[in-house]
Design a protein around this motif. Structure first.
Motif: not given
Length: 678
Positions: A85-86, A93-97
Motif C-alpha cells: 500500500n504505497a 521500500t514498503t514491506a508487503p502485507n
C-alpha cells in the motif's frame, strides 16, 4: 436458505419487495401522479475488486445513491494484489502485507461510499459476519446514516495480474486449474474463519446474495471484453471478466430456481479499454467521479478511519483518475434504441431482457389495455435486443444469447432471433440461432456486439455485428428464408455496436464508431451487396450511435466527447456515402444512447434521469425517471411519437407526444403491476 440469514445488522430494514403479479394478464397503464417518482427498485452491483465500481460503474452508482435508492455492492475478491500500500515511487521500500492492503482498500471504499451518501467520508458503518450459501462467511457493512447502502465482502484471492496464467484465481477456478479458491481475509475484517470455494460454491454464494437483496437491477462487469489484435492480451483484467462470468451463472441460477422474487434487468460495464475511447462525461460529471476516487486514494493521509492499515489505496494516489477512466463510462451491452415499435394498427410492442429472457409488453391499437411483461421461452439472453418490422408486417426480435455448457471451453455467445407468428399476434416462434463469426471463446473471448438489423427496399433482412477483431461482419437472409454465411465487411478499430437503417431509396447503411471517428457502409442500390467501408470524416464521438431513415437519407445521432451534447448529421448515399451538415443540438450533459423519432429526442441526462427535447430549438426537459440501458421511441401512426424506458425497478414506463409544433410529453405511465415497493 438466505445467504444473510440471522444478520443482525439488517434488522428492521425492509428488503421484501412485493413479487410481480404473474396472474395479471392485461393491466391498464397507471399514470404517475404529478410530482411523483417511479418505484426506486433495488440495485445490486457485483464487482471483482474494490475500486472497479468507482472507476467503471460511476456515475450510475452515485446517481442511485444520491436518489436514495437501495444500493448493495458485492466485492468478489479482497483485491490484495502484491500487498504493497504505497505510491509507485515508494513501492520498493514498503514491506508487503496483503491482509493490511486489503483492509486499506476496504477502508477507502467505505469512505468513498459514505461521502457519496452523506457528504462525510468518516460516516459510521455497522460491520457483521454472516454465513454464505456457499459454505463460507462474508462481511456485510451497513452505512448507519443511510442503511439502504450496503457493502458485501466475499474476500476471495485475486489473480494479482491482468492476463498472466495464475491458477489461484477466478480464472483458474473457472477453467478447472484449481478445484477451490482460497479466501484472503483483510486484517480488519470481523470474518476470522478461513474458507475456500469451489466453482459451484462461488455461484451459490452469489445466488444467496441475490436471494437476500432481491434486486430489480443487477450491475456487473463485461464478461467478454476481447483481446488486443496485436498482442492477443485481454483488454481487461482477467478477474473482471471471469468474475462477470460467475455473476452470469449466478443470475441464471437465481432466475431459474428462485420463484418468489421481482423481475430484474442487467447492465454490463466496459472496463480498462475505456481509457482509449473518447470521454463520455462532461467536466462536472468527471470531477464528481474523480472526487470519489480521490477519497478512495486517501490523498490527505489523515487517519479518519482509525486503522493501522491506512484509510485508502495509496497505489492509485499518484493518479486517481487511472488511465482516463474517471472521464468516461460505457455500457458493454444494452445501448440499442430499437426495442419499442409500432404495428399497422397503431399498437405498441416493447422488448427488453428481464430475468435472462426477452420480456414483451403489448398495447393493441392506440388506446387498448397494456399486457405484460410476458417472458418469451428461452433463457441466457444478454442485455439489449432490437426489433425490426419485416416486409409482411411481422416483427422480428434479435439479440445475443450466452450459454455455458458442461466444460469451461463450451462458453459461447451467439446471435439469435425470433419472428412473430402473424402480424399483430401475441405469439412468437422459437429462437433461431445465426451462430457467431467467432470460432472459439479462447480466441476473442466471444466478443461480439449486439446485432444491428434492418430490412432494405427489396425486403431483404440483414444482421450485422462487430466481431472480436474490431471489424464488421454480417449475414443476409435469402429469399427462401435461409441465411447466408457470416461475411467480412472490413473496418478496423470498431467499438461498441454498429447501427443500421435504410434511406428513402431503400438502400441499407451501416455505421460504426471507432476511437477516432465514425465509418460507414452503404448499398449502391436496394438488394445489392453492401459497399466498402468508407470514412465519414466525422470527428470523434462517444460510443453509442443511433440511426434512423428520414429526410431521404439516414440521420445519425451521437454525443460530443467531454460534453454530453447531442450532435446529428444526415448521411446520404446518392454518390457514395457522404455526411451533410453536422449540427450540435445541446442537451443536459448526459451520456449514452439517444433515441429519436419525429420531433422527439431523449437520452440520459446528468443526474441519471431521462432528458428530452420535444422540438428543434426548444429547451430540454428532465423527467424523474432513472432507467436501465437505453430509451427507445417510435412513430405510432403518422402523427404521434411514443417513448419508453425500463426503470431501475425493471418496470416499463411509456409516454407520448403529438408530432407537431409546440407539442409536449404526456404524463408517464407505468405498465403492469409494481415490481418492488417504493
Amino acid at each position: 436458505m438466505l445467504v444473510l440469514r440471522g444478520n443482525a445488522a439488517l434488522d428492521g430494514l425492509d428488503r421484501s419487495p412485493a413479487a410481480p403479479d404473474a396472474s395479471a394478464a392485461a393491466t391498464a397503464a397507471a399514470p404517475l401522479a404529478a410530482g411523483s417518482v417511479p418505484d426506486p427498485g433495488r440495485v445490486v452491483q457485483i464487482i471483482a475488486h474494490p475500486d472497479d465500481d468507482l472507476y467503471f460503474m460511476n456515475p450510475d452508482l452515485r446517481y442511485s445513491i444520491s436518489a436514495g435508492h437501495p444500493v448493495t455492492s458485492v466485492y468478489l475478491t479482497a483485491g490484495e494484489a502484491d500487498g504493497v500500500n504505497a505510491a509507485p515511487a515508494k513501492g520498493a521500500t514498503t514491506a508487503p502485507n496483503k491482509p493490511a492492503y486489503a483492509e486499506a482498500r476496504q477502508n477507502g471504499i467505505r469512505a468513498a461510499y459514505a461521502k457519496m451518501a452523506t457528504g462525510d467520508r468518516a460516516g459510521a458503518w455497522k460491520r457483521t459476519v454472516v454465513p454464505t450459501k456457499g459454505g463460507g462467511h462474508a462481511e456485510v457493512d451497513v452505512l448507519v446514516a443511510k442503511p439502504q447502502v450496503n457493502l458485501v465482502w466475499l474476500q476471495l484471492r485475486e489473480a494479482g495480474h491482468g492476463y498472466a496464467d495464475v491458477p489461484d484465481s477466478l480464472h483458474g477456478l473457472w477453467n478447472g486449474k484449481v478445484a477451490r479458491l482460497e479466501s484472503m481475509l483483510s486484517s480488519g475484517t470481523p470474518v476470522k474463519q478461513r474458507f475456500a470455494y469451489s466453482k459451484d460454491q462461488v455461484v451459490q454464494t452469489l445466488v444467496g446474495v441475490l436471494e437476500q437483496y432481491r434486486p430489480t437491477t443487477v450491475r456487473f462487469q463485461d464478461p467478454t471484453p476481447g483481446r488486443y489484435p496485436d498482442t492477443k492480451q485481454y483488454t481487461d483484467h482477467q478477474d473482471h471478466f471471469y468474475g462477470a462470468r460467475f455473476v452470469q451463472m449466478a443470475t441464471a441460477a437465481y432466475a431459474k430456481d428462485v420463484k418468489d422474487r421481482p423481475h430484474f434487468a442487467v447492465q454490463n460495464y466496459v472496463g480498462y479499454v475505456n481509457g482509449s475511447l473518447p470521454s463520455a462525461l462532461d467536466p462536472q460529471e468527471a470531477k464528481e467521479k474523480l472526487d470519489s476516487l480521490d477519497t478512495y486514494a486517501w490523498l490527505d493521509r489523515q487517519n479518519h478511519c482509525g486503522s493501522d492499515a491506512g484509510c485508502g489505496d495509496l497505489k492509485v494516489s499518484d493518479q486517481p483518475a487511472g488511465n482516463r477512466w474517471t472521464d468516461t463510462v460505457n455500457y458493454a451491452r444494452g445501448t440499442g434504441t430499437n426495442w419499442l415499435t409500432s404495428d399497422k394498427d397503431h399498437g405498441l410492442w416493447a422488448f427488453k431482457v428481464l430475468d435472462g429472457q426477452v420480456a414483451v409488453w403489448h398495447r393493441p391499437g392506440p388506446v387498448g389495455p397494456w399486457r405484460g411483461p410476458d417472458l418469451l421461452p428461452g433463457t441466457g439472453m444478454d442485455p439489449g435486443v432490437t426489433a425490426v418490422t419485416l416486409k409482411d408486417g411481422r416483427i422480428a426480435v434479435f439479440g445475443t444469447r450466452t450459454s455455458f455448457g458442461a466444460r469451461p471451453t463450451d462458453y459461447k455467445r451467439e446471435v439469435v432471433h425470433t419472428v412473430q407468428q402473424a402480424p399483430g399476434a401475441d405469439g412468437f416462434g422459437e429462437w433461431q440461432s445465426l451462430g457467431s463469426p467467432e470460432t472459439a471463446d479462447e480466441t476473442w473471448t466471444s466478443d461480439i456486439s449486439a446485432p444491428a438489423v434492418s430490412v432494405d427496399g427489396t425486403g431483404q433482412l440483414a444482421a450485422y455485428v462487430r466481431d472480436g477483431s474490431y471489424s464488421l461482419r454480417g449475414r443476409l437472409q435469402r429469399p427462401d428464408g435461409s441465411w447466408g454465411p457470416w461475411e467480412k465487411h472490413g473496418g478496423e478499430d470498431l467499438h461498441g455496436a454498429p447501427v443500421t437503417a435504410t434511406d428513402g431509396a431503400g438502400r441499407r447503411m451501416v455505421l460504426a464508431a471507432t476511437s477516432k471517428t465514425v465509418v460507414g457502409w452503404a448499398q449502391p442500390k436496394a438488394g445489392a451487396p453492401l459497399g466498402r467501408v468508407t470514412a465519414t470524416g466525422l470527428p470523434d464521438t462517444t460510443l453509442p450511435l443511433t440511426a434512423e431513415g428520414r429526410e431521404g437519407g439516414v440521420r445519425l445521432w451521437f454525443r460530443k466527447p467531454g460534453s454530453g451534447n447531442v450532435r446529428t448529421a444526415l448521411m446520404t448515399a446518392d454518390d457514395g456515402l457522404k455526411v451533410n451538415n453536422m449540427t450540435d443540438l445541446g442537451g443536459l450533459n448526459g451520456f449514452g444512447s439517444v433515441t429519436a423519432s419525429g420531433h422527439v429526442l431523449a437520452g440520459r441526462a446528468a443526474g441519471g434521469q431521462l432528458g428530452a427535447e420535444v422540438g428543434p430549438g426548444r429547451p430540454w426537459g428532465r423527467s424523474p425517471l432513472m432507467f436501465v440501458g437505453a430509451p427507445s421511441s417510435t412513430m405510432t401512426g403518422k402523427n404521434m411519437v411514443s417513448l419508453a424506458v425500463v426503470g431501475l425497478d425493471a418496470r416499463l414506463y411509456v409516454t407520448s407526444s403529438a408530432d407537431a409544433p409546440n407539442a409536449y410529453l404526456a404524463p408517464w405511465q407505468a405498465v403492469g403491476p409494481r415490481n418492488a415497493r417504493p
